[in-house]
Design a protein around this motif. Structure first.
Motif, PDB file in Angstrom:
ATOM      1  N   ILE A  14      -4.873   0.851   3.922  1.00 55.14           N
ATOM      2  CA  ILE A  14      -4.175   1.871   3.331  1.00 55.14           C
ATOM      3  C   ILE A  14      -2.832   1.185   2.413  1.00 55.14           C
ATOM      4  N   ARG A  17      -4.345   0.966  -1.106  1.00 55.81           N
ATOM      5  CA  ARG A  17      -4.691   2.071  -1.815  1.00 55.81           C
ATOM      6  C   ARG A  17      -3.194   2.828  -2.242  1.00 55.81           C
ATOM      7  N   ILE A  18      -2.115   2.514  -1.442  1.00 56.30           N
ATOM      8  CA  ILE A  18      -0.764   3.081  -1.889  1.00 56.30           C
ATOM      9  C   ILE A  18      -0.260   2.178  -3.064  1.00 56.30           C
ATOM     10  N   ASP A  22      -3.665   4.589  -5.904  1.00 63.82           N
ATOM     11  CA  ASP A  22      -5.020   5.293  -5.432  1.00 63.82           C
ATOM     12  C   ASP A  22      -4.172   6.536  -4.590  1.00 63.82           C
ATOM     13  N   LEU A  23      -3.487   6.111  -3.664  1.00 64.96           N
ATOM     14  CA  LEU A  23      -2.765   7.182  -2.821  1.00 64.96           C
ATOM     15  C   LEU A  23      -1.223   7.060  -3.535  1.00 64.96           C
ATOM     16  N   SER A  24      -0.964   8.232  -4.436  1.00 67.69           N
ATOM     17  CA  SER A  24      -0.036   8.310  -5.123  1.00 67.69           C
ATOM     18  C   SER A  24       1.256   8.679  -4.537  1.00 67.69           C
ATOM     19  N   SER A  27       1.565  12.211  -2.171  1.00 66.08           N
ATOM     20  CA  SER A  27       0.563  12.785  -1.636  1.00 66.08           C
ATOM     21  C   SER A  27       0.260  12.757  -0.191  1.00 66.08           C
ATOM     22  N   VAL A  29      -1.465  11.847   3.485  1.00 65.06           N
ATOM     23  CA  VAL A  29      -2.064  10.526   4.031  1.00 65.06           C
ATOM     24  C   VAL A  29      -2.781  11.231   5.443  1.00 65.06           C
ATOM     25  N   VAL A  68       2.947   9.876   1.119  1.00 61.93           N
ATOM     26  CA  VAL A  68       3.354   8.645   0.473  1.00 61.93           C
ATOM     27  C   VAL A  68       4.795   8.712   0.129  1.00 61.93           C
TER      28      VAL A  68
END
Length: 259
Positions: A14, A17-18, A22-24, A27, A29, A68
């Motif tokens: 995770i 990705r942050i 990728d996890l902006s 966004s 979770v 995020v």
């Protein structure tokens, strides 16, 4: 080789990705979706999300869930203030007592910055492409990591790892980097390295403070411009170099094993 616990696997997945964008910021979770992606139960994913919340990478929003976290201007300024306090103190404390290996590494990282600048100057581009940008970030962050590690203060390293000061700063969305930024960073690093070699504790502290204060001014000016233009139009997600992310995680894991 010892198997990495599932909670740790989920945390690293995770987190990456942050930090890669990728996890902006903003966004949602999804605990369930992440568990499916990882092929594990929701419990280790839930524990990983709790740890990320403590570190400030995610936050809970009533009636919406986990999102995020997006740094506001005040938080960004605070992170630079933390960096200034920790890193200037460390630069002062290690001046004159770095190992030959540390000094060689710092010198190599300065040369890498210079190489990046030359590559950009010789290209037809005015700003970095993703590959050159990662080279710049790796050399810049690596320089600071060597000094922090040389300080040997485990509590201080734990604070840096927990707050993710370096990673949050370099993962923050910014405007494209140009040759002027590379030159400024290179000059500051050379000044800091010179004082570390000479053992001048006060000047090592001074130049580290000036370096981080200059970075703070640029970051806040960039933030203000993005706000004026609209975040979506000016933003550029930057990934944290994987090798440096691993170093930060090793600092944290090493400290956890001592407890």
């Amino acid at each position: 080789m010892e198997k990495i616990p599932r909670r740790r696997q989920a945390y690293l997945y995770i987190q990456q990705r942050i930090l890669s964008g990728d996890l902006s910021a903003g966004s949602q979770v999804s605990e369930l979706a992440l568990a499916k992606e990882l092929g594990m139960s929701r419990m280790p994913v839930r524990e990983a999300i709790r740890q990320l919340e403590v570190e400030g990478l995610v936050r809970q929003v009533p009636r919406f869930g986990t999102i995020v976290h997006s740094l506001d201007r005040a938080e960004m300024a605070e992170l630079y203030e933390v960096r200034e306090a920790l890193e200037s103190h460390t630069a002062e404390s290690v001046a004159g007592r770095l190992t030959d290996e540390d000094l060689q590494m710092l010198s190599l990282l300065c040369k890498r910055l210079l190489q990046v600048g030359r590559q950009l100057q010789e290209s037809t581009q005015k700003t970095f492409d993703p590959k050159l940008l990662q080279s710049f970030l790796a050399a810049d962050m690596g320089f600071h990591m060597v000094i922090l590690r040389a300080g040997g203060n485990r509590r201080m390293m734990k604070i840096v790892a927990d707050l993710r000061v370096l990673s949050r700063i370099f993962a923050t969305q910014r405007e494209p980097h140009d040759l002027k930024i590379v030159v400024n960073v290179y000059r500051f690093h050379r000044r800091i390295l010179r004082q570390l070699k000479n053992g001048n504790t006060q000047k090592a502290r001074y130049w580290m403070q000036e370096h981080i204060r200059a970075s703070r001014r640029l970051a806040l000016e960039s933030f203000d411009r993005r706000q004026a233009l609209g975040e979506a139009k000016a933003a550029m997600p930057l990934a944290l170099p994987q090798d440096l992310l691993e170093e930060l995680n090793q600092l944290e894991a090493g400290e956890a094993n001592k407890r």
